[in-house]
Design a protein around this motif. Sequence first.
Motif, mmCIF file in Angstrom:
data_model
loop_
_atom_site.group_PDB
_atom_site.id
_atom_site.type_symbol
_atom_site.label_atom_id
_atom_site.label_comp_id
_atom_site.label_asym_id
_atom_site.label_seq_id
_atom_site.Cartn_x
_atom_site.Cartn_y
_atom_site.Cartn_z
ATOM 1 N N GLU A 33 -5.100 10.763 -5.312
ATOM 2 C CA GLU A 33 -4.267 9.905 -6.155
ATOM 3 C C GLU A 33 -4.458 10.121 -7.650
ATOM 4 O O GLU A 33 -3.562 9.816 -8.452
ATOM 5 C CB GLU A 33 -4.562 8.430 -5.824
ATOM 6 C CG GLU A 33 -4.182 8.030 -4.409
ATOM 7 C CD GLU A 33 -5.309 8.147 -3.400
ATOM 8 O OE1 GLU A 33 -5.307 7.429 -2.396
ATOM 9 O OE2 GLU A 33 -6.207 8.997 -3.632
ATOM 10 N N PHE A 78 1.656 6.460 -1.936
ATOM 11 C CA PHE A 78 0.548 7.041 -1.186
ATOM 12 C C PHE A 78 0.360 6.346 0.169
ATOM 13 O O PHE A 78 -0.761 6.153 0.620
ATOM 14 C CB PHE A 78 -0.741 6.935 -2.015
ATOM 15 C CG PHE A 78 -0.699 7.712 -3.298
ATOM 16 C CD1 PHE A 78 -0.916 9.078 -3.305
ATOM 17 C CD2 PHE A 78 -0.420 7.078 -4.503
ATOM 18 C CE1 PHE A 78 -0.876 9.804 -4.493
ATOM 19 C CE2 PHE A 78 -0.381 7.785 -5.685
ATOM 20 C CZ PHE A 78 -0.596 9.156 -5.678
ATOM 21 N N PRO A 133 -1.512 9.074 2.996
ATOM 22 C CA PRO A 133 -2.424 9.993 2.309
ATOM 23 C C PRO A 133 -3.030 11.026 3.255
ATOM 24 O O PRO A 133 -3.065 10.828 4.480
ATOM 25 C CB PRO A 133 -3.500 9.059 1.755
ATOM 26 C CG PRO A 133 -3.508 7.900 2.698
ATOM 27 C CD PRO A 133 -2.079 7.724 3.123
ATOM 28 N N SER A 185 -4.759 4.201 1.399
ATOM 29 C CA SER A 185 -4.941 4.357 -0.038
ATOM 30 C C SER A 185 -4.942 2.985 -0.693
ATOM 31 O O SER A 185 -4.113 2.126 -0.366
ATOM 32 C CB SER A 185 -3.824 5.213 -0.647
ATOM 33 O OG SER A 185 -3.914 5.182 -2.070
#
Length: 448
Positions: free
Chosen positions: A340, A398, A401, A408
């Motif tokens: 991220e 996200f 992920p 996330s």
Amino acid sequence: MNILLKNGFLLTENGLEKLDIQISNSKIKEVSKNISISKEFDKIFDFTNKFIIPGGIDVHTHLNIDVGIKSADDFVSGGLAAIFGGTTTIIDHPGFGPDRCSLDFQINLYKNYAKSCPIDYSFHGVIQHIPSDIREQMLKLKSDGITSFKLYLTYTYLMNDLDILKVFEIAQDLDLTIAVHAENHGIIEFLKNKFKNEKKLSAIYHAKSRPDYSEAEAVQRLLLLAKTANFNRLYFVHISCKKSLDILSKAKKDGQLFFVESCPQYLLLNENKYLEENGNDYILSPPLRKEEDNKAICLALNSGLIDIIATDHCSFSKENKDSGRSDFTKCPNGIPGIEERIPLMFSEFLKGNITAKSFLNSCCLNPAKIFGLFPQKGTLSVNSDADIVILSLENFNFKNPKSQAKYSCFDYIDSLAKVHSVFIRGNIVLDEYKLVENAYTGVFLPRK
């Protein structure tokens, strides 16, 4: 192999500029406007309307860590998540080894763990005790390219002030960087036991048991210890709050030399997350703070007080995190973040919240400079490694992920940019959002 990247907008500290990049084998050969297309190129990529940045460097990860519970990500899955997140190099913090083990014990173990890592990597040493030959052990690892070490003011192998002074004195003499986890152990243990006795065990009490002043006190003490030892390569990991930043700002104005790291979670998330049903998912140390602390992190980043944005990626499965749902003391500390960081921080640049210079310095350049990888890494300069990330302008989240944690903490935030393609040493490892299988295997990076 000669490769040409055409028509992309390269991020410089002054903003975006349309520039082409020529790669020759693993290195950057030329960066300039309108490089002419010729037969010498084996492959030409057209990145019209795409953004180009140096490969991200994350200097604070915990892959393959075992804290009684094994982390969700090893060096393969964590490295793959890093690629999808525009990070091409990591410096990992190994977990603690056996009691009284030598300094090279964990390094040798982790080199074996990382041998299939798909991105380039290095390690920080971890100091658990002060043997009589610690100087010789630190010097030996320095000769092997390990030029930074971490110690803790809390957890099992916390250091007392005298031990810290001994480490600082040796590190100053050997020109080594010492990273420190700064939280006051006594305050934390006192409050944790208090809340346990009062049956206050929900996730918010994790934050209350590690108040901002427990970090600020440790920061102040470390600055005084570094000053006593005339040590100028102290590195504060994951600084989370305004109280600490105020102390650090004053010390910097007084001329003291040190480095400061923070993380996206301390910029973008706050302790209200602990009040949600899945608040245990956000348990990490230091904990999430208040909105005023988020604002202070942003100001400190743009002023240059914060040198590096890393992740402290320490991922655990939802099942493991849920073990602390009714008792925060049983929840493993740590959240994922390696995937991220770059998209989120680049989005902050696009939103105008941080400057181009702040983004480049904190995510790429300063990690390389401070930890002995520059100019090989961290910059798109001639003769540097061709570690290059291309981002597209598009909203995404996200919610799916790549981390084996399978969740996330940032899944509710829409990112404005998505990692489109990634080159590591001139090898394309992510091509139009798709992983290129077996394109590259990372190598251990000895640092200066």
